[in-house]
Design a protein around this motif. Structure first.
Motif, PDB file in Angstrom:
ATOM      1  N   GLN A 228       0.826  -1.209   0.000  1.00  0.00           N
ATOM      2  CA  GLN A 228       0.000   0.000   0.000  1.00  0.00           C
ATOM      3  C   GLN A 228       0.864   1.265   0.000  1.00  0.00           C
ATOM      4  N   ALA A 229       1.952   1.221   0.760  1.00  0.00           N
ATOM      5  CA  ALA A 229       2.833   2.391   0.831  1.00  0.00           C
ATOM      6  C   ALA A 229       3.445   2.698  -0.531  1.00  0.00           C
ATOM      7  N   ARG A 230       3.901   1.650  -1.225  1.00  0.00           N
ATOM      8  CA  ARG A 230       4.492   1.880  -2.563  1.00  0.00           C
ATOM      9  C   ARG A 230       3.436   2.381  -3.532  1.00  0.00           C
ATOM     10  N   ASP A 231       2.236   1.821  -3.474  1.00  0.00           N
ATOM     11  CA  ASP A 231       1.149   2.287  -4.338  1.00  0.00           C
ATOM     12  C   ASP A 231       0.814   3.757  -4.052  1.00  0.00           C
ATOM     13  N   LEU A 232       1.006   4.162  -2.802  1.00  0.00           N
ATOM     14  CA  LEU A 232       0.729   5.533  -2.391  1.00  0.00           C
ATOM     15  C   LEU A 232       1.798   6.505  -2.885  1.00  0.00           C
ATOM     16  N   GLY A 233       2.985   5.978  -3.185  1.00  0.00           N
ATOM     17  CA  GLY A 233       4.068   6.818  -3.682  1.00  0.00           C
ATOM     18  C   GLY A 233       5.351   6.752  -2.875  1.00  0.00           C
ATOM     19  N   VAL A 234       5.364   5.999  -1.788  1.00  0.00           N
ATOM     20  CA  VAL A 234       6.542   5.905  -0.930  1.00  0.00           C
ATOM     21  C   VAL A 234       7.728   5.321  -1.704  1.00  0.00           C
ATOM     22  N   LEU A 235       8.883   5.962  -1.555  1.00  0.00           N
ATOM     23  CA  LEU A 235      10.111   5.499  -2.200  1.00  0.00           C
ATOM     24  C   LEU A 235      11.141   4.985  -1.201  1.00  0.00           C
ATOM     25  N   GLN A 236      11.086   5.492   0.022  1.00  0.00           N
ATOM     26  CA  GLN A 236      12.054   5.112   1.051  1.00  0.00           C
ATOM     27  C   GLN A 236      11.332   4.425   2.212  1.00  0.00           C
ATOM     28  N   VAL A 237      11.830   3.278   2.623  1.00  0.00           N
ATOM     29  CA  VAL A 237      11.270   2.556   3.769  1.00  0.00           C
ATOM     30  C   VAL A 237      12.374   2.401   4.810  1.00  0.00           C
ATOM     31  N   HIS A 238      12.117   2.929   5.998  1.00  0.00           N
ATOM     32  CA  HIS A 238      13.062   2.834   7.106  1.00  0.00           C
ATOM     33  C   HIS A 238      12.519   1.792   8.077  1.00  0.00           C
ATOM     34  N   MET A 239      13.163   0.634   8.157  1.00  0.00           N
ATOM     35  CA  MET A 239      12.701  -0.445   9.024  1.00  0.00           C
ATOM     36  C   MET A 239      13.362  -0.283  10.381  1.00  0.00           C
ATOM     37  N   SER A 240      12.514  -0.033  11.390  1.00  0.00           N
ATOM     38  CA  SER A 240      13.010   0.397  12.690  1.00  0.00           C
ATOM     39  C   SER A 240      12.236  -0.300  13.783  1.00  0.00           C
ATOM     40  N   GLY A 241      12.372   0.231  15.004  1.00  0.00           N
ATOM     41  CA  GLY A 241      11.687  -0.299  16.154  1.00  0.00           C
ATOM     42  C   GLY A 241      11.715   0.706  17.297  1.00  0.00           C
ATOM     43  N   GLY A 242      12.094   0.266  18.501  1.00  0.00           N
ATOM     44  CA  GLY A 242      12.700  -1.022  18.882  1.00  0.00           C
ATOM     45  C   GLY A 242      13.825  -1.469  17.945  1.00  0.00           C
ATOM     46  N   GLU A 243      14.058  -2.763  18.005  1.00  0.00           N
ATOM     47  CA  GLU A 243      15.106  -3.380  17.215  1.00  0.00           C
ATOM     48  C   GLU A 243      14.475  -4.272  16.147  1.00  0.00           C
ATOM     49  N   PRO A 244      14.554  -3.877  14.869  1.00  0.00           N
ATOM     50  CA  PRO A 244      13.913  -4.670  13.813  1.00  0.00           C
ATOM     51  C   PRO A 244      14.480  -6.071  13.664  1.00  0.00           C
ATOM     52  N   LEU A 245      15.739  -6.275  14.096  1.00  0.00           N
ATOM     53  CA  LEU A 245      16.310  -7.620  14.016  1.00  0.00           C
ATOM     54  C   LEU A 245      15.626  -8.596  14.963  1.00  0.00           C
ATOM     55  N   ALA A 246      14.784  -8.090  15.870  1.00  0.00           N
ATOM     56  CA  ALA A 246      14.007  -8.971  16.747  1.00  0.00           C
ATOM     57  C   ALA A 246      12.900  -9.690  15.979  1.00  0.00           C
ATOM     58  N   ARG A 247      12.596  -9.211  14.763  1.00  0.00           N
ATOM     59  CA  ARG A 247      11.556  -9.831  13.940  1.00  0.00           C
ATOM     60  C   ARG A 247      12.187 -10.886  13.032  1.00  0.00           C
ATOM     61  N   PRO A 248      11.819 -12.165  13.183  1.00  0.00           N
ATOM     62  CA  PRO A 248      12.384 -13.191  12.298  1.00  0.00           C
ATOM     63  C   PRO A 248      11.954 -13.038  10.845  1.00  0.00           C
ATOM     64  N   ASP A 249      10.869 -12.293  10.595  1.00  0.00           N
ATOM     65  CA  ASP A 249      10.418 -12.104   9.215  1.00  0.00           C
ATOM     66  C   ASP A 249      11.053 -10.889   8.550  1.00  0.00           C
TER      67      ASP A 249
END
Length: 361
Positions: free
Chosen positions: A49-70
């Motif tokens: 949905q974000a890309r369809d909306l026009g988003v070009l940059q995605v910042h994967m954060s948290g907390g600690e995103p490495l805590a997510r196995p996916d």
């Protein structure tokens, strides 16, 4: 009337879980537990949905995103959509194998936090033995030929190490260093009395940053974010409310800025209940302080209104109880006295309240 443009960036807060307990954390005091986090399918939908909306940059954060196995699957999906993906990490849990996998899936940039210039200070401020893990993480990032940004939040407990923090980032091979004086939301607001830098510290910092920026020009970009309580005018928060970026919290709440949960009068929408595009363009939360129609005096006729957009809405709410007020940092604000009282308070050394550790389990 201003036309709302599509967003440029998405801050995807995948989790509030974190191995660090930094006392200046901008996450809410009430952290979301693991069982409140969105699942993989939800996040894949959000990214689409974000890309369809026009988003070009995605910042994967948290907390600690490495805590997510996916995390690898989410990175691969976002890059497959054509997004530039940045990993915002403490570095703990980042191994050569994990980074190699993320690089194969298209991670484009890594942003690594540091808390101090040496292990003793940094580990004390992080509430964990993290310093040497961060040094190793930086080496891994450079070994995989990925751009590296280093972020250091500055406050009274580490301002004296500013030159050392710059040297550390240089040793890490950082392409970019962000030296950000603490913004007082969440845990940082809770610890404001213990974190507020002194005027002498700030005066000493500027020539150090200026000299380093000149010396490292062309090798490492240095960004210095000032301590705005001491400034005559507020910073242009997020280029204006709901103008360029949006944040999705771990439970799916969609925020016009990362600290927007501080405004308790704001009616937030959740992406599991309403499409992201509708929230961006039509929601009451995103339109509450867009443009200039919401402004009162002195902002409404101020010659700076197009520069600073009235300042920070979250800061205005936290200091006055009214998110539509002029940011009290501004010297033209009728509420500037609230900031002056903070600055005039004796600089004591109260104990730091560390971010809750139980959320990491």
């Amino acid at each position: 009337m201003d036309v709302t443009e599509p967003p440029l960036g998405l801050l995807a807060e995948l989790t509030h879980r974190c191995p660090l307990h930094c006392p200046y954390c901008s996450n809410p005091l009430e952290l979301l537990a693991r069982d409140a986090e969105l699942g993989t399918v939800d996040w894949l939908s959000i990214l689409t949905q974000a890309r369809d909306l026009g988003v070009l940059q995605v910042h994967m954060s948290g907390g600690e995103p490495l805590a997510r196995p996916d995390l690898p699957r989410l990175v691969e999906h976002a890059t497959g959509l054509g997004c530039y993906v940045n990993l915002v990490t403490s570095g703990l849990g980042l191994t050569d194998a994990r980074l190699a996998d993320l690089a194969r899936r298209g991670i484009a940039h890594v942003q690594l936090s540091v808390q101090g210039a040496d292990a003793e200070r940094a580990d004390r401020l992080a509430g964990a033995k993290a310093f040497h893990h961060k040094v190793r993480a930086a080496a891994l990032v450079k070994a995989h030929d990925l751009p590296l940004s280093v972020n250091a939040v500055l406050h009274r407990r580490n301002h004296d190490q500013l030159a050392g923090i710059i040297a550390l980032a240089e040793e890490m091979g950082a392409d970019r260093l962000e030296l950000a004086n603490t913004q007082y939301y969440g845990w940082a607001l809770r610890n404001r009395d213990a974190l507020m830098p002194t005027p002498d510290q700030l005066a000493a910092a500027e020539p150090i940053v200026r000299a380093a920026a000149e010396r490292l020009r062309g090798r490492m970009e240095i960004i210095y974010v000032v301590a705005d309580y001491y400034e005559p005018y507020p910073k242009p928060c997020m280029y204006g409310w709901g103008a360029r970026q949006l944040t999705v919290a771990p439970n799916g709440d969609v925020l016009p800025c990362p600290a927007a949960t501080a405004i308790t009068t704001l009616d937030l929408d959740n992406v599991t209940e309403r499409p992201l595009a509708e929230i961006w363009y039509d929601s009451s939360s995103f339109n509450a302080y867009r443009g200039e129609d919401w402004m009162r005096e002195p902002c409404r006729t101020c010659d700076r209104r197009g520069l600073d957009h009235g300042g920070c809405r979250c800061q205005a709410f936290l200091l006055t109880g009214d998110a539509a007020a002029t940011d009290p940092v501004c010297s033209r604000s009728p509420d500037r006295g609230a900031v002056d009282l903070v600055l005039a308070a004796p600089r004591t050394e109260p104990a730091l309240v560390m971010r809750h550790p139980e959320v990491t389990r």
